[in-house]
Scaffold this motif. Structure first.
Motif, short mmCIF file in Angstrom:
data_model
loop_
_atom_site.label_atom_id
_atom_site.label_comp_id
_atom_site.label_asym_id
_atom_site.label_seq_id
_atom_site.Cartn_x
_atom_site.Cartn_y
_atom_site.Cartn_z
N ASN A 116 0.86 -1.18 0.00
CA ASN A 116 0.00 0.00 0.00
C ASN A 116 0.89 1.23 0.00
O ASN A 116 1.22 1.78 1.04
CB ASN A 116 -0.92 -0.03 1.23
N LYS A 117 1.29 1.66 -1.19
CA LYS A 117 2.20 2.80 -1.32
C LYS A 117 1.45 4.09 -1.03
O LYS A 117 0.37 4.32 -1.56
CB LYS A 117 2.79 2.85 -2.72
N HIS A 118 2.07 4.94 -0.21
CA HIS A 118 1.45 6.23 0.07
C HIS A 118 1.46 7.06 -1.22
O HIS A 118 2.49 7.19 -1.88
CB HIS A 118 2.20 6.97 1.18
N PRO A 119 0.33 7.65 -1.59
CA PRO A 119 0.26 8.34 -2.89
C PRO A 119 1.15 9.56 -3.01
O PRO A 119 1.59 9.90 -4.12
CB PRO A 119 -1.23 8.73 -2.98
N ALA A 121 4.75 1.61 8.13
CA ALA A 121 3.96 1.95 9.32
C ALA A 121 2.57 1.39 9.11
O ALA A 121 1.86 1.80 8.19
CB ALA A 121 3.91 3.46 9.52
N GLY A 122 2.19 0.46 9.98
CA GLY A 122 0.91 -0.20 9.76
C GLY A 122 0.94 -0.92 8.44
O GLY A 122 1.87 -1.68 8.15
N ASP A 123 -0.04 -0.65 7.58
CA ASP A 123 -0.05 -1.28 6.26
C ASP A 123 0.30 -0.29 5.15
O ASP A 123 -0.03 -0.51 3.99
CB ASP A 123 -1.41 -1.94 5.99
N PHE A 124 0.96 0.80 5.53
CA PHE A 124 1.38 1.79 4.54
C PHE A 124 2.90 1.79 4.39
O PHE A 124 3.63 1.53 5.35
CB PHE A 124 0.92 3.20 4.94
N PHE A 125 3.35 2.13 3.17
CA PHE A 125 4.77 2.16 2.85
C PHE A 125 5.11 3.54 2.27
O PHE A 125 4.40 4.05 1.40
CB PHE A 125 5.14 1.05 1.86
N PHE A 126 6.21 4.10 2.76
CA PHE A 126 6.65 5.42 2.31
C PHE A 126 8.07 5.28 1.77
O PHE A 126 8.98 4.91 2.52
CB PHE A 126 6.64 6.41 3.48
N PRO A 164 0.11 5.30 10.62
CA PRO A 164 0.39 5.95 9.33
C PRO A 164 -0.33 7.29 9.16
O PRO A 164 0.15 8.16 8.46
CB PRO A 164 -0.08 4.92 8.29
N LYS A 165 -1.47 7.46 9.85
CA LYS A 165 -2.18 8.74 9.78
C LYS A 165 -1.38 9.85 10.47
O LYS A 165 -1.53 11.02 10.13
CB LYS A 165 -3.56 8.62 10.42
N ASP A 166 -0.56 9.48 11.45
CA ASP A 166 0.33 10.44 12.10
C ASP A 166 1.61 10.63 11.30
O ASP A 166 2.13 11.74 11.16
CB ASP A 166 0.70 9.97 13.51
#
Length: 360
Positions: free
Chosen positions: A26-29, A42-47, A90-92
């Motif tokens: 889940n790539k951060h847009p 972080a969580g299910d997000f990737f940066f 990831p929201k933070d």
């Protein structure tokens, strides 16, 4: 097979696939840079970001990256870049990383952006990014100020053209601010936030704050037991201060030595200034529950309003039948200013805030 390659030189890297058929990246847009050289999970997000940016601003992140590189045997990789896993929401993390790249000049310190402000302040504190933390606190201090004059500007901004006070339409709820300040050590925000909260009914303070539109009680924001007791004690102190002011400065107030009417032979005219202050007392007590200005339990405003009634000519409040003379009014204004400054200085003591370096 693991989701991540543990071989730095592996030819096949992980590809994004639908969640029903394999691992899903889940790539951060906005924070997936094609030239990035480190992936934060972080969580299910990737940066996919840049080590140089992280290390330039944060010693703790630099140390985490160095430790990760030193443990190459267990390092994980995604699309050729080493993966740093953080336990942050990831929201933070998203607004925090955006702040590292873009700064915080775009952030508004109102109720709508409070979640973004909170996220940035939490992680700027956690990862010791002092300039971002200071920028956020500078913006917050305009709403939760250290000095009384700034508080008055803040209150004016929350009052509409008809004189109705609507702080919750633009400012975040003080319970949110108190909890955030305690979590991040931003104690300079606490006195004004506690005072703002103290103007709510005691039952509202004890119940907590449920965001507008939410019916899930698990979303209720409440104070710790210590903060709740401090808020209620401070509320009592502020109420007592107003009562003392009314007794000492309004009830039976003697005219000035320079009173225009002091030597008047007409008994009625001789008592005009005293009668004016008696009427002011009645008006203050009449509006103790916010009948006119929708401000219940607001001693700072009530004391100021006692002075403004001497000159007010608008239709937002019943005008006094008579006015005190200029000499009596100026002496009363001086008493009002002194009382409000005294009250402002006492806020940290009243609300149990003992770890401030200075106030105001």
């Amino acid at each position: 097979m693991d989701d991540f390659s543990t071989n730095r030189y592996a030819g096949n890297t992980m590809k994004q696939e639908p969640s029903h058929s394999g691992p899903f990246v889940n790539k951060h847009p906005d924070l997936w840079f094609e030239d990035g050289n480190i992936v934060i999970m972080a969580g299910d997000f990737f940066f996919n970001v840049h080590q140089g940016v992280l290390c330039r601003h944060s010693v703790p992140l630099t140390e985490a990256i160095d430790a990760l590189k030193g443990d190459d045997k267990y390092a994980r990789f995604l699309e050729g870049n080493i993966v740093l896993e953080l336990d942050d929401n990831p929201k933070d993390l998203s607004p925090f990383l955006m702040a590292l790249y873009d700064g915080v000049s775009h952030v508004k310190h109102n109720s709508q952006d409070f979640e973004i402000v909170s996220s940035i302040l939490r992680l700027a504190t956690k990862y010791a990014v002092e300039h971002v933390r200071n920028d956020i606190l500078r913006g917050m201090s305009a709403i939760w100020p250290r000095n009384l004059s700034a508080w008055e500007f803040r209150e004016a901004d929350a009052t509409d053209t008809t004189g109705v006070y609507k702080p919750r339409s633009i400012y975040p709820h003080p319970i949110l601010v108190i909890n955030l300040a305690k979590e991040t050590g931003a104690n300079e925000l606490l006195p004004s936030a506690f005072y703002d909260l103290s103007r709510c009914a005691a039952s509202e303070i004890a119940t907590g704050y449920l965001p507008q539109g939410s019916s899930d009680r698990s979303q209720m924001h409440v104070l710790s037991d210590e903060c709740l007791l401090n808020a209620l004690r401070g509320r009592e102190h502020a109420s007592r201060f107003l009562s003392t002011f009314v007794v000492n400065e309004l009830e039976g107030r003697e005219p000035s030595q320079n009173c225009t009417h002091k030597n008047d032979t007409d008994p009625f005219r001789k008592r005009i200034c005293q009668a004016t202050f008696e009427a002011t007392t009645f008006e203050i007590l009449r509006d103790v529950n916010g009948v006119v200005f929708h401000r219940s339990s607001d001693p700072l405003f009530a004391i100021m309003d006692a002075d403004l009634m001497q000159t007010r000519t608008d239709s937002t409040r019943l005008n006094l039948l008579h006015r005190a003379c200029e000499a009596c009014r100026l002496e009363f204004t001086a008493s009002v200013d002194a009382a409000r400054e005294e009250m402002w200085h006492k806020l940290p003591l009243w609300f149990g805030i003992t770890d401030l370096q200075s106030w105001p």
